[in-house]
Design an enzyme around this catalytic site. Structure first.
Site, PDB file in Angstrom:
ATOM      1  N   VAL A  74       0.809  -1.224   0.000  1.00 24.42           N
ATOM      2  CA  VAL A  74       0.000   0.000   0.000  1.00 24.42           C
ATOM      3  C   VAL A  74       0.839   1.270   0.000  1.00 24.42           C
ATOM      4  O   VAL A  74       0.311   2.359  -0.224  1.00 24.42           O
ATOM      5  CB  VAL A  74      -0.997   0.031   1.179  1.00 24.42           C
ATOM      6  N   TYR A 169       1.607   4.396  15.573  1.00 23.44           N
ATOM      7  CA  TYR A 169       0.258   3.873  15.343  1.00 23.44           C
ATOM      8  C   TYR A 169      -0.796   4.927  15.700  1.00 23.44           C
ATOM      9  O   TYR A 169      -1.709   5.198  14.908  1.00 23.44           O
ATOM     10  CB  TYR A 169       0.067   2.611  16.189  1.00 23.44           C
ATOM     11  N   LYS A 173      -3.352   6.792  13.072  1.00 21.72           N
ATOM     12  CA  LYS A 173      -4.791   6.567  13.162  1.00 21.72           C
ATOM     13  C   LYS A 173      -5.552   7.864  13.403  1.00 21.72           C
ATOM     14  O   LYS A 173      -6.690   8.017  12.933  1.00 21.72           O
ATOM     15  CB  LYS A 173      -5.094   5.535  14.242  1.00 21.72           C
TER      16      LYS A 173
END
Length: 260
Positions: A74, A169, A173
């Site tokens: 990705v 993380y 997010k």
């Protein structure tokens, strides 16, 4: 009867996502695989996009002709172009995208390396940007054929609150949450919806070795971890025409954790 009501009733009379072509990143296992299964059950044709080739091919073989596996890193813009082209070649214009691929790296800030931080940002944040950008022309073609587009970006409760030792993380997010809103504003006039899903502690390969996740889940109102299918059901709703007036929003499935 309104056009919206007719569209809704039509979706409910058959599969909830019949005629939709959906790409699911990180679709070989965990939440991604659960999404693939539920979407196929409800009539979609689904492209499993993942770096885990053996697992992705095995899932596609198991589910049959309504699925296809394509290799996808990705973080690669060229890879995204190839994946969308492969989806169109297999099934037609893409009308759904689930940006689910994600990684986590555990380290306190003091010892977190720049390389490890950037890797998490590249996969979890840049990957979402590249996916939304790459799929837009195909979604326009789907719209011309009468199929409305919907993008679901998988964030986390870590995109609503903070957790220690996983800075990259949490940063990624929170970014996905904001990117979702910007994309919803830009894509909305073309009838393409964009929403984020914020799972709490969910049983998956990512959390299998995390005693902390299991322990924290025991202290929330629903004192357990989620099954991946419970997150997949929410994703299914957002990809279906049942959620046709929802865009730019956060949908939380966390067992009540963020209510504490």
């Amino acid at each position: 009867m309104s056009d919206i009501q007719s569209q809704y009733d039509g979706a409910r009379s058959g599969g909830r996502v019949t005629d939709k072509v959906v790409i699911v990143t990180g679709g070989s296992r965990g939440i991604g695989a659960a999404c693939v299964r539920r979407l196929v059950e409800e009539g979609a044709r689904v492209v499993i996009a993942d770096v885990l080739e053996a697992q992705g091919k095995a899932l596609a073989d198991e589910l049959g002709e309504r699925t296809a596996y394509v290799p996808l890193d990705v973080t690669s813009e060229d890879g995204w172009q190839e994946a969308v082209a492969a989806a169109e070649a297999a099934f037609g214009p893409v009308s759904g995208l689930v940006n689910n691929a994600g990684i986590v790296h555990v380290d306190p800030i003091e010892s977190l390396s720049e390389a490890d931080y950037r890797r998490v940002i590249d996969v979890n944040q840049v990957g979402v940007f590249l996916g939304m950008k790459a799929v837009l022309p195909s979604m326009r073609r789907a719209r011309e054929a009468g199929v409305a587009g919907s993008i679901v970006n998988i964030s986390s409760t870590g995109g609503l609150i903070a957790y220690s030792r996983i800075l990259g993380y949490v940063a990624s997010k929170w970014a996905v949450r904001g990117m979702t809103k910007t994309a919803a504003q830009e894509f909305g006039p073309e009838g393409i919806r964009v929403n984020s899903v914020h799972p709490g502690f969910t049983r998956s390969e990512m959390t299998a070795d995390s005693a902390r996740s299991h322990e924290q889940a025991q202290h929330q109102p629903l004192a357990r971890q989620a099954d991946p299918v419970e997150i997949a059901n929410l994703v299914l709703f957002l990809l279906s025409d049942e959620s046709s007036y929802s865009t730019g929003s956060e949908f939380v499935a966390d067992g009540g954790f963020t209510s504490l």
